[in-house]
Design a protein around this motif. Structure first.
Motif, short mmCIF file in Angstrom:
data_model
loop_
_atom_site.label_atom_id
_atom_site.label_comp_id
_atom_site.label_asym_id
_atom_site.label_seq_id
_atom_site.Cartn_x
_atom_site.Cartn_y
_atom_site.Cartn_z
N GLN A 190 0.85 -1.19 0.00
CA GLN A 190 0.00 0.00 0.00
C GLN A 190 0.88 1.24 0.00
OE1 GLN A 190 -3.24 0.01 -0.38
NE2 GLN A 190 -3.69 -2.17 -0.02
N THR A 214 -3.58 4.83 0.64
CA THR A 214 -4.49 4.01 -0.17
C THR A 214 -5.16 2.93 0.68
OG1 THR A 214 -2.62 2.60 -0.81
CG2 THR A 214 -3.23 4.38 -2.32
N PHE A 215 -6.45 2.75 0.44
CA PHE A 215 -7.22 1.75 1.19
C PHE A 215 -8.05 0.85 0.29
CE2 PHE A 215 -6.28 5.01 4.27
CZ PHE A 215 -6.00 4.30 5.43
N GLU A 216 -8.34 1.28 -0.93
CA GLU A 216 -9.14 0.47 -1.84
C GLU A 216 -8.27 -0.62 -2.47
OE1 GLU A 216 -11.37 2.56 -4.78
OE2 GLU A 216 -11.89 4.21 -3.42
N ARG A 225 -1.10 5.98 6.21
CA ARG A 225 -1.53 5.21 5.04
C ARG A 225 -2.41 6.09 4.15
NH1 ARG A 225 -4.18 -0.90 5.07
NH2 ARG A 225 -4.96 -0.85 2.91
N TYR A 257 1.97 4.94 1.47
CA TYR A 257 2.02 5.69 2.71
C TYR A 257 2.66 7.06 2.46
CZ TYR A 257 0.92 1.32 5.13
OH TYR A 257 0.30 0.17 5.57
#
Length: 430
Positions: free
Chosen positions: A312, A327-329, A325, A314
């Motif tokens: 991901q 990005t989460f998708e 963080r 950060y």
């Protein structure tokens, strides 16, 4: 396995005329195919430049080609109408032809014997001149003058700087063991070799002044970071520590680079001066921390990390504090690249088993996937932030693609003989 994933894992194991000193290679000339256009293209007429027929025709072709490839203009046929910059057009005639603007110019000899390209841009509806300029150049550098003229027209009609006079870098692999780092005009022409090697060359990135390129070379049978002067061809080793040395990124002031080193175990991000001195670790924690990219103000780094269990993106302040963080998708988001205005984040995301270019609006956190390809990698913003250059695959062969930040305009850049990868869009040359 896509190269971006294998590179992430492997990291844990391991100006103008000055370019004439490079060796030309017609084999690696890029050809560009337009596969999309803007929703509302501006109708503009580019009259043939007056003067020497052959040179003027070539200059006109560069200006028209630049504007047409941008996807933002609809070129009006000028037929055989002869015009120059000193005589205003018959505005009613060009309005009837559907043009909103027209450019006219001439090419002649300057006092010192060189070529002088002059032009003027007119607003057809307001019946006024919008811009004009003169560029003194030599015959071999007429293409550069054409790009400058196209940039002036673009900026006056679109309201943002053009990028036609900028350059791109990319790596071509031909045969089993032949790698070449090329520098070319933004339209893929005037390509020239900066480095040839029998070992891989990866991760080229331009210095902010456009005078140097940092890259990773495997010529010593391991990844080593170099800084390469385009004017002199001189190379300096910036990072050659035990283990892997990879993923260079220039600071906005051009004095330092962020690099990824495994010398302390694992892959961590370090700062190093452009001459290789002053090595300082800036990332900590378990797992892989790689692919750094500076924010435009130079105060933060965006990077890829698997500290949460999957790759991901950060963000970490260089002033201290914990990484946040971004990005989460999805379970796979890598290779962050920040737009020049700092408002957008381009990255590679895995969707439905394919690796595609996505862009995030950093204010709203909204994400848009811009491509429908399968193996995108190495995003690089144009210096005006309008387009993003990437490497992808077509028919099992590496090609380059440029996509507008809204996904409407798409270009494909291919080479007839060779696998082209690792694109990097250069900065404005002042």
């Amino acid at each position: 396995m896509p190269r971006i994933l294998s590179r992430l894992r492997a990291s844990s194991l391991l100006l103008g005329a000055a370019l004439a000193i490079f060796q030309l290679s017609a084999v690696a000339e890029l050809s560009i195919e337009i596969t999309g256009a803007g929703a509302n293209r501006i109708p503009v007429a580019i009259a043939d430049f007056g003067g020497d027929a052959g040179l003027s025709r070539a200059l006109t072709s560069v200006v028209r080609g630049d504007l047409e490839r941008s996807g933002l203009f609809r070129l009006i046929d000028t037929g055989s109408v002869a015009m120059n910059e000193s005589t205003p057009p018959v505005f009613s005639d060009w309005k009837n032809r559907g043009a909103d603007a027209i450019s006219a110019g001439s090419l002649g000899r300057s006092a010192d014997g060189r070529q002088e390209a002059r032009f003027r841009l007119y607003d057809i509806n307001k019946q006024i001149p919008l811009a004009g300029a003169a560029f003194v150049t030599s015959a071999p550098m007429l293409r550069a003058a054409g790009h400058r003229i196209a940039d002036v027209i673009y900026e006056k009609l679109i309201g943002e700087p053009g990028v036609f006079a900028t350059r791109i870098a990319y790596v071509v692999r031909s045969g089993a063991a032949r790698y070449e780092l090329f520098v070319a005009d933004a339209d893929g022409q005037n390509e020239q070799v900066a480095l040839r090697s029998r070992e891989p060359i990866i991760s080229p990135v331009w210095s902010p002044d456009g005078a140097r390129i940092a890259y990773v070379s495997f010529e010593n049978k391991k990844p080593v970071v170099y800084v390469h002067s385009l004017a002199s061809g001189q190379r300096n080793v910036v990072a050659n520590f035990k283990g892997s040395n990879s993923a260079p990124a220039w600071s906005p002031d051009g004095r330092r680079l962020a690099v990824v080193l495994s010398k302390d175990g694992g892959s961590q991000i370090f700062m190093v001066n452009a001459d290789g001195s002053g090595v300082q670790r800036v990332s900590y924690g378990s797992g892989i921390n790689t692919e750094p990219a500076f924010s435009p103000d130079g105060e933060s780094l965006y990077f890829t990390s698997d500290r949460g269990g999957s790759p991901q993106i950060y963000r970490s302040s260089l002033g201290g504090g914990d990484a946040q963080r971004v990005t989460f998708e999805g379970s796979y988001n890598v290779t962050p690249r920040i737009s020049p205005d700092g408002k957008s984040l381009a990255f590679i995301t895995r969707r439905d088993g394919a690796f595609r270019l996505a862009v995030m609006d950093l204010a709203s956190r909204q994400v848009q996937v811009l491509t429908d390809s399968h193996k995108d990698e190495s995003p690089s913003f144009a210096p005006n932030g309008r387009m993003i250059l990437i490497a992808t695959e077509l028919g099992g062969r590496g090609v380059l693609s440029a996509v507008s930040i809204d996904g409407r305009i798409k270009q494909r850049l291919t080479i007839s003989a060779g696998d082209v990868r690792e694109p990097a869009w250069g900065p404005y040359i002042k």
